[in-house]
Scaffold this motif. Structure first.
Motif, short mmCIF file in Angstrom:
data_model
loop_
_atom_site.label_atom_id
_atom_site.label_comp_id
_atom_site.label_asym_id
_atom_site.label_seq_id
_atom_site.Cartn_x
_atom_site.Cartn_y
_atom_site.Cartn_z
N THR A 56 0.84 -1.18 0.00
CA THR A 56 0.00 0.00 0.00
C THR A 56 0.88 1.23 0.00
O THR A 56 1.88 1.28 0.72
CB THR A 56 -0.88 0.01 1.26
OG1 THR A 56 -1.71 -1.15 1.27
CG2 THR A 56 -1.75 1.25 1.29
N THR A 57 0.54 2.20 -0.83
CA THR A 57 1.30 3.44 -0.89
C THR A 57 0.38 4.64 -0.63
O THR A 57 -0.83 4.57 -0.85
CB THR A 57 1.99 3.62 -2.25
OG1 THR A 57 1.00 3.59 -3.28
CG2 THR A 57 3.01 2.53 -2.49
N LYS A 58 1.01 5.71 -0.17
CA LYS A 58 0.27 6.93 0.10
C LYS A 58 1.16 8.11 -0.28
O LYS A 58 2.37 8.06 -0.04
CB LYS A 58 -0.12 7.00 1.58
CG LYS A 58 -1.00 8.19 1.95
CD LYS A 58 -1.45 8.07 3.41
CE LYS A 58 -2.37 9.21 3.79
NZ LYS A 58 -2.86 9.06 5.18
N ASN A 64 1.81 13.78 -5.71
CA ASN A 64 1.06 12.69 -6.35
C ASN A 64 1.11 12.85 -7.86
O ASN A 64 0.83 13.92 -8.40
CB ASN A 64 -0.37 12.69 -5.84
CG ASN A 64 -1.06 11.38 -6.11
OD1 ASN A 64 -0.42 10.36 -6.34
ND2 ASN A 64 -2.39 11.39 -6.07
N SER A 107 -4.36 5.36 8.05
CA SER A 107 -4.79 6.76 8.05
C SER A 107 -3.77 7.68 8.71
O SER A 107 -3.88 8.91 8.59
CB SER A 107 -6.14 6.90 8.74
OG SER A 107 -6.06 6.47 10.07
N SER A 110 0.90 9.55 7.31
CA SER A 110 1.45 10.86 6.98
C SER A 110 1.91 11.66 8.20
O SER A 110 2.39 12.78 8.05
CB SER A 110 0.42 11.67 6.19
OG SER A 110 -0.75 11.85 6.97
#
Length: 128
Positions: A56-58, A64, A107, A110
């Motif tokens: 999973t990436t954010k 972005n 969540s 970051s």
């Protein structure tokens, strides 16, 4: 256990750089890793994170589509491919690791305060 970031440098706007971060130490393991940056006179901010499961990436909205985080869990290494660089990307880039026993929930990836281990930073300068 240490994190060593590398790959920073001076590049013209529109150019690319690839940052690397490697963990050393026989007992290192992580749920994932992240990149943050701090520009002169500004607060440290989130750039990107990867959770090995999935993976999973954010990404931060500001990067972005231009930056890509990847890595190899077995080699304890994470990369940040930065394309279409802008002068506002100029900062010291830090890698960080999410290490056991606690795991950062998705969540909260970051939030820099959630990470346990930090590298020394590598400077990226983008000229206009």
């Amino acid at each position: 256990v240490q994190l060593q970031a590398s790959g920073g440098g001076l590049v013209q706007a529109g150019g690319s750089l690839r940052l690397s971060c490697a963990a050393s130490g026989p007992t290192f393991s992580s749920y994932g890793m992240g990149w943050f940056r701090q520009a002169p006179g500004k607060e440290r901010e989130f750039v990107a994170a990867i959770r090995w499961s999935g993976p999973t990436t954010k990404y931060a909205d500001s990067v972005n589509g231009r930056f890509t985080i990847s890595g190899n869990n077995a080699k304890n290494t994470v990369y940040l491919q930065m394309n279409s660089l802008k002068p506002e990307d100029t900062a010291v880039y830090y890698c960080a690791a999410d290490t056991p026993p606690s795991r950062i929930i998705l969540s909260a990836l970051s939030y820099d305060g959630m990470y346990d281990l930090w590298g020394q930073g590598t400077l990226v300068t983008v000229s206009s």
